[in-house]
Design an enzyme around this catalytic site. Structure first.
Site, PDB file in Angstrom:
ATOM      1  N   SER A   6      70.117   3.767 -32.897  1.00  0.00           N
ATOM      2  CA  SER A   6      68.726   3.474 -32.563  1.00  0.00           C
ATOM      3  C   SER A   6      68.541   2.003 -32.202  1.00  0.00           C
ATOM      4  O   SER A   6      67.809   1.660 -31.267  1.00  0.00           O
ATOM      5  CB  SER A   6      67.826   3.851 -33.739  1.00  0.00           C
ATOM      6  OG  SER A   6      66.465   3.714 -33.399  1.00  0.00           O
ATOM      7  N   MET A  62      59.056   4.446 -29.714  1.00  0.00           N
ATOM      8  CA  MET A  62      59.269   5.686 -30.471  1.00  0.00           C
ATOM      9  C   MET A  62      60.095   6.633 -29.610  1.00  0.00           C
ATOM     10  O   MET A  62      59.566   7.399 -28.808  1.00  0.00           O
ATOM     11  CB  MET A  62      57.926   6.305 -30.880  1.00  0.00           C
ATOM     12  CG  MET A  62      57.185   5.441 -31.890  1.00  0.00           C
ATOM     13  SD  MET A  62      55.798   6.284 -32.688  1.00  0.00           S
ATOM     14  CE  MET A  62      56.627   7.492 -33.700  1.00  0.00           C
ATOM     15  N   LYS A  98      54.627  -6.786 -43.013  1.00  0.00           N
ATOM     16  CA  LYS A  98      55.912  -6.215 -42.585  1.00  0.00           C
ATOM     17  C   LYS A  98      56.943  -7.314 -42.390  1.00  0.00           C
ATOM     18  O   LYS A  98      56.624  -8.417 -41.976  1.00  0.00           O
ATOM     19  CB  LYS A  98      55.717  -5.463 -41.269  1.00  0.00           C
ATOM     20  CG  LYS A  98      57.014  -5.143 -40.532  1.00  0.00           C
ATOM     21  CD  LYS A  98      56.762  -4.761 -39.084  1.00  0.00           C
ATOM     22  CE  LYS A  98      58.062  -4.708 -38.302  1.00  0.00           C
ATOM     23  NZ  LYS A  98      57.874  -4.242 -36.917  1.00  0.00           N
ATOM     24  N   THR A 139      60.409   1.638 -40.230  1.00  0.00           N
ATOM     25  CA  THR A 139      59.385   0.646 -40.586  1.00  0.00           C
ATOM     26  C   THR A 139      57.985   1.101 -40.193  1.00  0.00           C
ATOM     27  O   THR A 139      57.071   1.146 -41.023  1.00  0.00           O
ATOM     28  CB  THR A 139      59.666  -0.698 -39.875  1.00  0.00           C
ATOM     29  OG1 THR A 139      61.057  -0.866 -39.685  1.00  0.00           O
ATOM     30  CG2 THR A 139      59.080  -1.852 -40.652  1.00  0.00           C
ATOM     31  N   MET A 195      52.280  10.483 -34.427  1.00  0.00           N
ATOM     32  CA  MET A 195      52.310   9.039 -34.204  1.00  0.00           C
ATOM     33  C   MET A 195      52.693   8.694 -32.771  1.00  0.00           C
ATOM     34  O   MET A 195      52.163   7.748 -32.185  1.00  0.00           O
ATOM     35  CB  MET A 195      53.283   8.376 -35.190  1.00  0.00           C
ATOM     36  CG  MET A 195      52.755   8.299 -36.611  1.00  0.00           C
ATOM     37  SD  MET A 195      53.943   7.525 -37.736  1.00  0.00           S
ATOM     38  CE  MET A 195      54.127   5.889 -36.995  1.00  0.00           C
ATOM     39  N   HIS A 247      61.548  -7.786 -41.500  1.00  0.00           N
ATOM     40  CA  HIS A 247      62.930  -7.304 -41.410  1.00  0.00           C
ATOM     41  C   HIS A 247      63.882  -8.278 -42.110  1.00  0.00           C
ATOM     42  O   HIS A 247      65.100  -8.163 -41.959  1.00  0.00           O
ATOM     43  CB  HIS A 247      63.375  -7.154 -39.951  1.00  0.00           C
ATOM     44  CG  HIS A 247      62.720  -6.027 -39.212  1.00  0.00           C
ATOM     45  ND1 HIS A 247      62.520  -4.785 -39.764  1.00  0.00           N
ATOM     46  CD2 HIS A 247      62.237  -5.953 -37.936  1.00  0.00           C
ATOM     47  CE1 HIS A 247      61.940  -3.993 -38.866  1.00  0.00           C
ATOM     48  NE2 HIS A 247      61.752  -4.675 -37.762  1.00  0.00           N
ATOM     49  N   SER A 275      53.392  12.280 -38.979  1.00  0.00           N
ATOM     50  CA  SER A 275      54.551  12.922 -38.356  1.00  0.00           C
ATOM     51  C   SER A 275      54.929  12.188 -37.077  1.00  0.00           C
ATOM     52  O   SER A 275      54.094  11.528 -36.448  1.00  0.00           O
ATOM     53  CB  SER A 275      54.240  14.386 -38.033  1.00  0.00           C
ATOM     54  OG  SER A 275      53.277  14.469 -36.992  1.00  0.00           O
ATOM     55  N   LYS A 286      64.814  -0.563 -37.096  1.00  0.00           N
ATOM     56  CA  LYS A 286      65.013   0.830 -36.695  1.00  0.00           C
ATOM     57  C   LYS A 286      65.372   1.744 -37.857  1.00  0.00           C
ATOM     58  O   LYS A 286      66.186   2.654 -37.741  1.00  0.00           O
ATOM     59  CB  LYS A 286      66.060   0.942 -35.572  1.00  0.00           C
ATOM     60  CG  LYS A 286      65.724   0.113 -34.349  1.00  0.00           C
ATOM     61  CD  LYS A 286      64.288   0.326 -33.871  1.00  0.00           C
ATOM     62  CE  LYS A 286      64.059   1.730 -33.319  1.00  0.00           C
ATOM     63  NZ  LYS A 286      62.625   1.915 -32.903  1.00  0.00           N
TER      64      LYS A 286
END
Length: 287
Positions: free
Chosen positions: A130, A248, A98, A44, A224, A100, A220, A41
């Site tokens: 978040s 989102m 990707k 990414t 997205m 984390h 933006s 959060k």
């Protein structure tokens, strides 16, 4: 059935991930691969879209070729969701990937091949806020607890992917030793043109003013959010249950104010000061 967390090399992480840790640790990066790594959060998906747009010269149609998680695979979840390790191994170079994972858990092949790593860090209070909402959708994590309890767990690092403090400081300490570009979420919000140009330069791309402005628009939050190939609405339901909370949600700076009580703010900031006092890493903490 709710998932469970365990501890791997000092990091709290889902058992669903550690069950295949040998495969993850032995992931074979290649020359030219790019890794986008963040604490959850922290921007990414936003950075993934920016990188894809940069590498494809702002071609929106090419960047809608597949959902984000297929275009830029999630290395520690390849055994749980497509595209899967075999498909990723067969992808042409260079790949954008990707993770984390904390810096010491990143598969060593990324460092051996001197891969470019883009790290995005977000201020602690907004990240906690978040992540609390997001963690209610993550199926391989334990069932959600109250905000009060969650904030305590976050401060202790007893949440998926471990301590925010260790994560952001770990990459910060490596940024001058490794091929790491360290970006702040708050800068992405405040000066997206500057950040996108910096990322493009890191990736060896020179953007015209028109292309830069196009990428700002296409990446933006509003654009997205309405793009099914970028908003993670198609993420497998067995991984993320978005029936109540969408991936989102806000993407805002300062949203922590909607959650923290005055007392929680005081306790958190005191804890934060102790955790960060020995580091040169400084955040623009939204008041």
């Amino acid at each position: 059935m709710p998932g469970k967390l365990t501890v791997l090399e000092g990091v709290t992480i889902a058992e669903a991930i550690t069950a295949k840790w040998e495969q993850i640790w032995n992931f074979q990066a290649r020359d030219g691969d790019v890794l986008i790594d963040t604490y959850p959060k922290s921007g990414t998906t936003w950075m993934q879209e920016i990188v894809d747009l940069i590498l494809h010269d702002g071609d929106e149609q090419i960047c809608r070729r597949a959902p984000t998680f297929e275009r830029m695979p999630f290395i520690e979840l390849l055994h749980l969701m497509k595209p899967g390790i075999e498909v990723v191994n067969a992808m042409p170079s260079p790949r954008v990937l990707k993770s984390h994972l904390a810096v010491h858990l990143v598969p060593p092949s990324f460092w051996e091949h001197n891969c470019k790593v883009i790290y995005v860090a977000r201020n602690a209070k907004d990240t906690a806020t978040s992540y609390y909402h997001f963690d209610q959708t993550v199926q391989f994590h334990p069932d959600p607890v109250s905000w009060e309890d969650y904030l305590e767990q976050f401060m202790k690092g007893d949440v998926g992917w471990g301590s925010w403090y260790d994560h952001v400081k770990g990459f910060w300490e490596q940024k001058d030793k490794r091929n790491v570009l360290y970006i702040f979420f708050e800068d992405m919000k405040k000066t997206p043109q500057q950040v996108i140009r910096k990322v493009a330069k890191f990736l060896g791309k020179d953007l015209s003013e028109d292309l830069l402005n196009k990428i700002v628009k296409l990446s933006s939050f509003e654009h997205m959010r309405d793009n099914p190939m970028a908003n993670n609405s198609g993420f497998p339901k067995e991984i993320l249950d978005q029936s109540k909370i969408v991936f989102m949600r806000k993407g805002a700076v300062g949203d922590w104010k909607t959650m923290f009580t005055a007392r929680q703010k005081e306790v958190f900031e005191d804890h934060y000061k102790r955790q960060m006092e020995s580091s040169t890493l400084k955040f623009q903490d939204p008041k």
